[in-house]
Design a protein around this motif. Structure first.
Motif, PDB file in Angstrom:
ATOM      1  N   PHE A 104      -0.018  -2.631   3.282  1.00 53.18           N
ATOM      2  CA  PHE A 104       0.513  -1.737   4.283  1.00 53.18           C
ATOM      3  C   PHE A 104       1.617  -1.104   4.256  1.00 53.18           C
ATOM      4  CE2 PHE A 104       2.494  -5.087   6.415  1.00 53.18           C
ATOM      5  CZ  PHE A 104       1.428  -5.938   7.207  1.00 53.18           C
ATOM      6  N   GLY A 105       2.111  -1.174   2.647  1.00 54.15           N
ATOM      7  CA  GLY A 105       3.179  -0.561   2.296  1.00 54.15           C
ATOM      8  C   GLY A 105       4.296  -1.489   1.775  1.00 54.15           C
ATOM      9  N   ARG A 136       3.832   0.505  -8.559  1.00 54.94           N
ATOM     10  CA  ARG A 136       2.746   0.060  -7.632  1.00 54.94           C
ATOM     11  C   ARG A 136       1.570   0.313  -8.130  1.00 54.94           C
ATOM     12  NH1 ARG A 136       5.118  -0.121  -2.020  1.00 54.94           N
ATOM     13  NH2 ARG A 136       2.852  -0.406  -1.415  1.00 54.94           N
ATOM     14  N   SER A 162      -0.509   3.247  -5.860  1.00 54.10           N
ATOM     15  CA  SER A 162      -0.020   4.661  -5.889  1.00 54.10           C
ATOM     16  C   SER A 162      -1.143   5.673  -6.220  1.00 54.10           C
ATOM     17  CB  SER A 162       1.420   4.807  -6.757  1.00 54.10           C
ATOM     18  OG  SER A 162       2.391   4.526  -6.315  1.00 54.10           O
ATOM     19  N   LYS A 203      -3.409   6.558  -3.305  1.00 52.15           N
ATOM     20  CA  LYS A 203      -2.877   7.193  -2.214  1.00 52.15           C
ATOM     21  C   LYS A 203      -2.185   8.549  -2.406  1.00 52.15           C
ATOM     22  CE  LYS A 203      -1.717   2.592  -0.055  1.00 52.15           C
ATOM     23  NZ  LYS A 203      -0.587   1.568   0.136  1.00 52.15           N
ATOM     24  N   GLY A 246      -6.053  11.066  -2.151  1.00 54.89           N
ATOM     25  CA  GLY A 246      -6.818  10.886  -1.026  1.00 54.89           C
ATOM     26  C   GLY A 246      -7.913   9.965  -0.925  1.00 54.89           C
ATOM     27  N   PHE A 262      -8.480   4.187   4.244  1.00 51.95           N
ATOM     28  CA  PHE A 262      -7.681   3.198   5.155  1.00 51.95           C
ATOM     29  C   PHE A 262      -8.602   3.135   6.434  1.00 51.95           C
ATOM     30  CE2 PHE A 262      -3.314   4.369   4.177  1.00 51.95           C
ATOM     31  CZ  PHE A 262      -3.233   5.065   3.347  1.00 51.95           C
ATOM     32  N   LEU A 320      -9.171   4.285   9.245  1.00 48.43           N
ATOM     33  CA  LEU A 320      -9.607   5.259  10.124  1.00 48.43           C
ATOM     34  C   LEU A 320     -10.831   5.982   9.357  1.00 48.43           C
ATOM     35  CD1 LEU A 320      -8.970   7.467  12.519  1.00 48.43           C
ATOM     36  CD2 LEU A 320      -7.674   8.551  10.556  1.00 48.43           C
ATOM     37  N   ASP A 321     -10.903   5.547   7.992  1.00 51.89           N
ATOM     38  CA  ASP A 321     -11.825   6.095   7.261  1.00 51.89           C
ATOM     39  C   ASP A 321     -13.281   5.314   6.948  1.00 51.89           C
ATOM     40  OD1 ASP A 321      -9.906   8.185   6.613  1.00 51.89           O
ATOM     41  OD2 ASP A 321      -9.033   6.922   4.991  1.00 51.89           O
ATOM     42  N   THR A 354     -11.844  12.410   3.901  1.00 52.65           N
ATOM     43  CA  THR A 354     -11.242  11.647   4.484  1.00 52.65           C
ATOM     44  C   THR A 354      -9.775  11.292   4.130  1.00 52.65           C
ATOM     45  OG1 THR A 354     -12.071   9.543   3.631  1.00 52.65           O
ATOM     46  CG2 THR A 354     -12.910  10.338   5.312  1.00 52.65           C
ATOM     47  N   GLY A 355      -9.467  12.082   2.988  1.00 53.83           N
ATOM     48  CA  GLY A 355      -8.014  11.811   2.489  1.00 53.83           C
ATOM     49  C   GLY A 355      -6.973  12.759   3.458  1.00 53.83           C
ATOM     50  N   LYS A 362      -5.346  13.165   6.713  1.00 54.34           N
ATOM     51  CA  LYS A 362      -5.222  12.166   8.007  1.00 54.34           C
ATOM     52  C   LYS A 362      -5.224  12.527   9.180  1.00 54.34           C
ATOM     53  CE  LYS A 362      -5.916   8.520   4.854  1.00 54.34           C
ATOM     54  NZ  LYS A 362      -7.391   8.752   4.786  1.00 54.34           N
ATOM     55  N   TYR A 363      -5.276  11.749  10.281  1.00 54.11           N
ATOM     56  CA  TYR A 363      -5.119  11.946  11.824  1.00 54.11           C
ATOM     57  C   TYR A 363      -4.104  11.264  12.195  1.00 54.11           C
ATOM     58  CZ  TYR A 363      -5.470  11.094  16.605  1.00 54.11           C
ATOM     59  OH  TYR A 363      -5.148  11.186  17.887  1.00 54.11           O
ATOM     60  N   TRP A 401       5.066  11.809  -8.005  1.00 48.29           N
ATOM     61  CA  TRP A 401       4.889  10.635  -6.633  1.00 48.29           C
ATOM     62  C   TRP A 401       4.730   9.476  -7.253  1.00 48.29           C
ATOM     63  CZ3 TRP A 401       6.212  14.594  -3.785  1.00 48.29           C
ATOM     64  CH2 TRP A 401       6.252  14.665  -2.415  1.00 48.29           C
ATOM     65  N   ILE A 402       3.878   9.410  -8.263  1.00 50.41           N
ATOM     66  CA  ILE A 402       3.522   8.074  -8.947  1.00 50.41           C
ATOM     67  C   ILE A 402       4.658   7.503  -9.931  1.00 50.41           C
ATOM     68  CG2 ILE A 402       1.980   6.721 -10.534  1.00 50.41           C
ATOM     69  CD1 ILE A 402      -0.274   8.896  -9.724  1.00 50.41           C
ATOM     70  N   LYS A 435       7.958   8.105  -9.382  1.00 53.05           N
ATOM     71  CA  LYS A 435       8.935   7.907  -8.508  1.00 53.05           C
ATOM     72  C   LYS A 435       8.497   6.681  -7.521  1.00 53.05           C
ATOM     73  CE  LYS A 435      11.885  10.772 -10.398  1.00 53.05           C
ATOM     74  NZ  LYS A 435      12.878  10.021 -11.321  1.00 53.05           N
ATOM     75  N   ASP A 436       7.235   6.241  -7.500  1.00 53.45           N
ATOM     76  CA  ASP A 436       6.897   5.159  -6.665  1.00 53.45           C
ATOM     77  C   ASP A 436       7.221   5.528  -5.107  1.00 53.45           C
ATOM     78  OD1 ASP A 436       5.343   2.997  -7.889  1.00 53.45           O
ATOM     79  OD2 ASP A 436       7.271   2.011  -8.418  1.00 53.45           O
ATOM     80  N   VAL A 456       5.074   6.210  -2.522  1.00 58.02           N
ATOM     81  CA  VAL A 456       4.177   5.672  -1.595  1.00 58.02           C
ATOM     82  C   VAL A 456       4.519   4.312  -0.936  1.00 58.02           C
ATOM     83  CG1 VAL A 456       2.428   7.188  -2.506  1.00 58.02           C
ATOM     84  CG2 VAL A 456       2.285   4.649  -2.645  1.00 58.02           C
ATOM     85  N   GLN A 457       4.371   3.870   0.106  1.00 59.77           N
ATOM     86  CA  GLN A 457       4.714   2.715   0.680  1.00 59.77           C
ATOM     87  C   GLN A 457       3.043   2.526   1.083  1.00 59.77           C
ATOM     88  OE1 GLN A 457       8.966   2.177   1.496  1.00 59.77           O
ATOM     89  NE2 GLN A 457       8.066   0.809   2.434  1.00 59.77           N
ATOM     90  N   CYS A 458       2.885   2.525   2.559  1.00 60.05           N
ATOM     91  CA  CYS A 458       1.604   2.408   3.354  1.00 60.05           C
ATOM     92  C   CYS A 458       0.833   3.353   2.737  1.00 60.05           C
ATOM     93  CB  CYS A 458       1.602   2.273   4.781  1.00 60.05           C
ATOM     94  SG  CYS A 458       1.606   3.668   5.650  1.00 60.05           S
ATOM     95  N   GLY A 459       1.341   4.864   2.704  1.00 63.70           N
ATOM     96  CA  GLY A 459       0.544   5.751   2.033  1.00 63.70           C
ATOM     97  C   GLY A 459      -0.219   6.818   3.120  1.00 63.70           C
ATOM     98  N   TYR A 460       0.036   6.362   4.373  1.00 68.27           N
ATOM     99  CA  TYR A 460      -0.819   6.935   5.444  1.00 68.27           C
ATOM    100  C   TYR A 460      -0.536   8.502   5.556  1.00 68.27           C
ATOM    101  CZ  TYR A 460      -4.080   7.683   9.523  1.00 68.27           C
ATOM    102  OH  TYR A 460      -4.821   8.248  10.193  1.00 68.27           O
ATOM    103  N   SER A 503      -0.767  12.162   2.092  1.00 67.37           N
ATOM    104  CA  SER A 503      -1.587  13.305   1.689  1.00 67.37           C
ATOM    105  C   SER A 503      -0.972  14.471   2.243  1.00 67.37           C
ATOM    106  CB  SER A 503      -2.893  13.100   2.194  1.00 67.37           C
ATOM    107  OG  SER A 503      -3.532  12.196   1.837  1.00 67.37           O
ATOM    108  N   ILE A 545       2.415  15.461   0.190  1.00 60.90           N
ATOM    109  CA  ILE A 545       2.009  16.150  -0.869  1.00 60.90           C
ATOM    110  C   ILE A 545       1.731  17.426  -0.788  1.00 60.90           C
ATOM    111  CG2 ILE A 545       0.401  16.164  -2.907  1.00 60.90           C
ATOM    112  CD1 ILE A 545       0.561  12.981  -2.918  1.00 60.90           C
TER     113      ILE A 545
END
Lengths: 313, 154
Positions: free
Chosen positions: A73-74, A206, A209, A212, A215, A219, A221-222, B34-35, B37-38, B91-92, B94-95, B97-101, B104, B107
């Motif tokens: 989760f990150g 990572r 990456s 993420k 898309g 997750f 939710l998906d 689903t990419g 997100k809500y 984005w890749i 420079k690393d 993302v962490q959780c990434g939620y 999308s 970006i």
């Protein structure tokens, strides 16, 4: 100076007293240690011998997939645990991908005894486990190469996903994978000296990456399973509020909504059975929450409809 | 219920939904994209950002009947665009993302910014990206990646 620990029981006690002084500062830590205390006795212990095939898959083209027994989760564990295993395995890091483990006894946290993430324990608890898995995999690959060349395994060495033998012999991990999988899993292995680490301690990109950034990463939710229903909880506007009356006419009017009812939250154990159709009605009781069951994530209307039905104190 | 013809990621899609359904749920539920997100559902976090007629738009508050013929682009197809592809690469690299939620949405907002402003200043970035929240606080790397993508694009 700290007194030496006599046994595991002491360790637990020490951790608990440590807990008391850090309560204010570290939420996650508290949760994890609390779980440790209550679950150790109740849960069956995780297996002592970890089968490498549950954690490492080497394809014949040399691609290596490492299974991660934690949730990403990150925090980066989807990269760091594979680094540890790949290092002991002498794998070519460029060939390594990571997959998150499904549910299974073998993927339980070696210390907590349950499958979970928390308390910054992933590396602390699985460092040794993933090193041994890597070393065992490497030993099996060497045994396969030694067989092929009719030499002793200790005449072989490994580097960057290749086994080298006497003379000019060499074989890539991918071509040895099938034979290596038939070799017995060694019980004991010698681990590297820290000075020989090639991947651990290095900065790598990572592994999570790309998915993420386009898309494709799924997750929670998906998740979309056949016939799946979504439960939407409408929380009361103030903490501890109780429902006085329910007007669920709007909510029930939404296309696809199956049911609207109160749920008891006095006991957390009641929760796991909620997302199914059966047994829902049995769970109706005095409650401060409402729940709606719907086949789709139309939380936007369902939640606002339900929100109106919650009363205050 | 009503039928809507939408131009999504370059292809025509037909959906049968309530006209007030937010675009987000049409994309996620009807089209299974689903990419996107809500996050908050009230246009406060930016996780649901897509391009509608080239403009970075919070899909959680746009009713589907307001979209009309404007082309919709989501994270799933942004890589087909040269700016989108440069942003993803940065984005890749420079690393970020962490959780990434939220990424999308980050970006999609970054691509819209770079299409509008080729060499964004820190202030441009803060103004354009300020509505995209990141609980992991990847903001510094987001800024770095936007500048790197800008440089790549020349």
């Amino acid at each position: 100076m700290r007194p030496a620990l006599k046994n595991e029981h002491d360790l637990t006690l020490n951790r608990r007293s440590f807990l008391q002084v850090t309560t204010a500062a570290a939420g996650g830590l508290i949760v994890s240690l609390y779980l440790n205390r209550i679950t150790v006795a109740q849960q069956p212990p995780p297996p002592k011998v970890y089968p490498p095939d549950a954690f490492v898959h080497i394809a014949t083209d040399g691609k290596i997939r490492i299974t991660v027994n934690r949730l990403e989760f990150g925090q980066g564990v989807q990269t760091s645990l594979p680094m540890i295993l790949a290092d002991e395995m002498d794998a070519d890091w460029a060939q390594v991908t990571a997959a998150l483990a499904p549910a299974g006894d073998v993927y339980k946290d070696p210390m907590f005894g349950i499958q979970m993430v928390g308390g910054s324990g992933s590396i602390a608890h699985s460092f040794q486990q993933y090193r041994e898995l890597g070393a065992k995999t490497r030993a099996m690959l060497m045994a396969a190469a030694a067989d092929r060349w009719q030499v002793a395994p200790n005449q072989c060495r490994t580097e960057n996903s290749v086994v080298y033998g006497p003379g000019n012999r060499s074989a890539r991990y991918g071509e040895l994978a099938t034979e290596a999988a038939r070799k017995p899993v060694p019980e004991k292995v010698t681990l590297k000296n820290a000075s020989d680490f090639r991947i651990i301690g290095k900065r790598v990109k990572r592994l999570d990456s790309p998915a993420k950034c386009d898309g494709s990463q799924k997750f929670g939710l998906d998740l979309d399973l056949p016939g799946m229903k979504i439960a939407v909880v409408a929380h009361p506007p103030v903490f501890g509020a109780k429902v006085k009356t329910i007007d669920d006419r709007d909510a029930r009017g939404i296309s696809g909504v199956r049911d609207v009812f109160e749920i008891p939250l006095r006991k957390a154990q009641a929760l796991p059975s909620l997302p199914t159709d059966s047994g829902l009605r049995n769970k109706r009781a005095i409650s401060s929450r409402l729940i709606g069951i719907s086949p789709v994530w139309n939380v936007w209307t369902l939640r606002s409809s339900l929100q109106n039905t919650n009363s205050s104190r | 219920m009503a039928t809507f013809r939408l131009n999504v990621n370059g292809s025509q899609k037909t959906v049968d939904v309530d006209p007030s359904t937010p675009l987000l749920w049409v994309l996620r539920e009807e089209l299974k994209l689903t990419g996107t997100k809500y996050g908050c559902g009230i246009s406060a976090c930016g996780a649901c950002t897509v391009h509608v007629g080239g403009i970075a738009t919070r899909s959680c508050i746009v009713p589907v009947d307001l979209v009309g013929e404007r082309p919709i682009v989501t994270i799933e197809a942004i890589g087909n665009d040269p700016v989108g592809s440069a942003v993803q690469t940065a984005w890749i690299e420079k690393d970020v993302v962490q959780c990434g939620y939220c990424q999308s949405g980050q970006i999609m907002s970054a691509v819209a910014l770079l299409k509008d402003t080729k060499k964004p200043t820190d202030k441009n970035i803060e103004e354009s990206m300020g509505g995209n929240l990141c609980r992991c606080a990847t903001y510094a790397r987001i800024r770095e990646a936007i500048k790197s993508a800008s440089q790549q694009l020349g």
